[in-house]
Design a protein around this motif. Structure first.
Motif, mmCIF file in Angstrom:
data_model
loop_
_atom_site.group_PDB
_atom_site.id
_atom_site.type_symbol
_atom_site.label_atom_id
_atom_site.label_comp_id
_atom_site.label_asym_id
_atom_site.label_seq_id
_atom_site.Cartn_x
_atom_site.Cartn_y
_atom_site.Cartn_z
ATOM 1 N N ARG A 74 0.844 -1.190 0.000
ATOM 2 C CA ARG A 74 0.000 0.000 0.000
ATOM 3 C C ARG A 74 0.880 1.241 0.000
ATOM 4 O O ARG A 74 1.792 1.379 0.819
ATOM 5 C CB ARG A 74 -0.912 0.004 1.222
ATOM 6 C CG ARG A 74 -1.863 1.188 1.290
ATOM 7 C CD ARG A 74 -2.648 1.187 2.581
ATOM 8 N NE ARG A 74 -3.515 0.021 2.687
ATOM 9 C CZ ARG A 74 -4.744 -0.034 2.195
ATOM 10 N NH1 ARG A 74 -5.240 1.016 1.541
ATOM 11 N NH2 ARG A 74 -5.484 -1.116 2.340
ATOM 12 N N GLN A 75 0.622 2.152 -0.940
ATOM 13 C CA GLN A 75 1.299 3.445 -0.992
ATOM 14 C C GLN A 75 0.226 4.515 -0.946
ATOM 15 O O GLN A 75 -0.360 4.860 -1.969
ATOM 16 C CB GLN A 75 2.143 3.563 -2.266
ATOM 17 C CG GLN A 75 3.266 2.536 -2.340
ATOM 18 C CD GLN A 75 3.995 2.572 -3.667
ATOM 19 O OE1 GLN A 75 3.396 2.760 -4.716
ATOM 20 N NE2 GLN A 75 5.302 2.391 -3.614
ATOM 21 N N GLY A 76 -0.028 5.021 0.270
ATOM 22 C CA GLY A 76 -1.147 5.935 0.437
ATOM 23 C C GLY A 76 -2.448 5.174 0.245
ATOM 24 O O GLY A 76 -2.704 4.181 0.914
ATOM 25 N N ARG A 77 -3.234 5.594 -0.736
ATOM 26 C CA ARG A 77 -4.480 4.882 -1.042
ATOM 27 C C ARG A 77 -4.325 3.918 -2.208
ATOM 28 O O ARG A 77 -5.289 3.235 -2.580
ATOM 29 C CB ARG A 77 -5.577 5.905 -1.385
ATOM 30 C CG ARG A 77 -5.989 6.788 -0.208
ATOM 31 C CD ARG A 77 -7.177 7.643 -0.593
ATOM 32 N NE ARG A 77 -7.653 8.432 0.548
ATOM 33 C CZ ARG A 77 -8.707 9.229 0.485
ATOM 34 N NH1 ARG A 77 -9.383 9.356 -0.656
ATOM 35 N NH2 ARG A 77 -9.093 9.910 1.553
ATOM 36 N N VAL A 78 -3.145 3.853 -2.783
ATOM 37 C CA VAL A 78 -2.918 3.017 -3.964
ATOM 38 C C VAL A 78 -2.368 1.663 -3.554
ATOM 39 O O VAL A 78 -1.392 1.577 -2.796
ATOM 40 C CB VAL A 78 -1.947 3.713 -4.941
ATOM 41 C CG1 VAL A 78 -1.675 2.817 -6.154
ATOM 42 C CG2 VAL A 78 -2.520 5.057 -5.388
ATOM 43 N N LEU A 79 -2.971 0.596 -4.047
ATOM 44 C CA LEU A 79 -2.510 -0.761 -3.800
ATOM 45 C C LEU A 79 -1.839 -1.296 -5.062
ATOM 46 O O LEU A 79 -2.353 -1.110 -6.177
ATOM 47 C CB LEU A 79 -3.675 -1.679 -3.418
ATOM 48 C CG LEU A 79 -4.510 -1.275 -2.197
ATOM 49 C CD1 LEU A 79 -5.594 -2.314 -1.939
ATOM 50 C CD2 LEU A 79 -3.631 -1.110 -0.973
#
Length: 302
Positions: free
Chosen positions: A55-60
């Motif tokens: 997970r990078q922030g809200r991005v998977l």
């Protein structure tokens, strides 16, 4: 690793999650709760002893191991579907998933896709499911098994995928038909000196290649406006905002003309798929159809 805990249900659920990379949409498709899906994915990762997504922030995004598991899960799903079709005496109906970007769909694949979806020309062609994405996501979709076949411009060939050159197009300058440069059959970079250009955002590979070539040729130019996508680029040219350097497969709209520019790299379009899919007759059928379509359309083939 406890292989006894590696359930086909968890693999099937992960395949859906890997396609959406969104727990909400994946849970809705599977008709289970988000917490239940989280449990399935986490238990699968624990069984394998590897993280399957990050997970990078809200991005998977899938990890490398996640891509491998997703590919295996989809292959397993295909094998089960084929097995059941054989037992029931019915034909497998799984569509071939094609991933490509806007330019490929607009100028290379459009006629073929329309004919297949309307059931024209060749009944042996498999049904299609389409994914519209940029080059990086196209490669990721093929690697993870989400897409059976990908099409896009590749300057560097991936060593983990099988590649087939479809066509290579020279760079062209698109301009109004009454522009002074339109009277020439072929242009050089020097002809762009002093002109305002419509180009993609600075992060795009096409923009980087054009700027590098103009800089090396010591050409003085002005950025008229940034445009995302070829249709908007052509629209700005038709409005008189500036001229545009595009891939040679891009067809000028009425009132515009295109002239080849020497000194810029060509745009090679490749089809890519996993090496172990080389014997898949569905991929071979679609590849043959694409190549025939491009031969008819006049792509610069190498």
């Amino acid at each position: 690793m406890d292989l006894a805990r590696l359930s086909t249900d968890a693999l099937a659920s992960f395949a859906v999650f890997a396609e959406h990379l969104n727990f909400t949409r994946s849970a809705e498709e599977l008709r289970i709760s988000q917490p239940a899906l989280h449990v399935k994915v986490n238990k699968l990762a624990e069984s394998l002893g590897r993280p399957l997504y990050r997970r990078q922030g809200r991005v998977l995004t899938l990890t490398r191991e996640g891509e491998v598991v997703a590919r295996f899960a989809r292959e397993l799903d295909v094998r089960v579907a084929t097995f059941l079709a054989e037992v029931r005496g019915t034909a497998p109906t799984r569509p071939l998933v094609l991933a490509a970007g806007e330019g490929a769909y607009l100028y290379l694949l459009g006629d073929l896709v329309r004919d297949i979806l309307r059931g024209r020309d060749d009944d042996r062609r498999p049904p299609l499911k389409l994914i519209n994405c940029d080059r990086a996501r196209m490669l990721g979709a093929v690697r993870s098994g989400r897409a059976d076949l990908g099409v896009g411009v590749l300057e560097t060939l991936p060593d983990d995928l099988h590649t087939t050159l479809l066509a290579s197009y020279p760079a062209t300058l698109v301009m109004p038909a009454d522009h002074p440069l339109a009277s020439r059959r072929r242009l050089t970079l020097a002809d762009l000196d002093g002109h305002a250009l419509v180009l993609p955002p600075s992060s795009r590979p096409h923009r980087v290649a054009v700027e590098r070539a103009l800089r090396d040729a010591d050409v003085d130019w002005v950025l008229a406006i940034e445009a995302e996508g070829w249709p908007l680029t052509l629209h700005f040219v038709s409005l008189g905002v500036g001229l545009a350097v595009v891939n040679g497969c891009v067809r000028p709209t009425p009132g515009l003309v295109a002239r080849e520019i020497t000194g810029l790299p060509s745009a090679p379009y490749y089809a890519v798929h996993l090496p172990d899919r080389a014997d898949d007759p569905r991929i071979d059928t679609i590849l043959t159809a694409i190549q025939r379509s491009l031969d008819t359309d006049g792509g610069e083939r190498r």
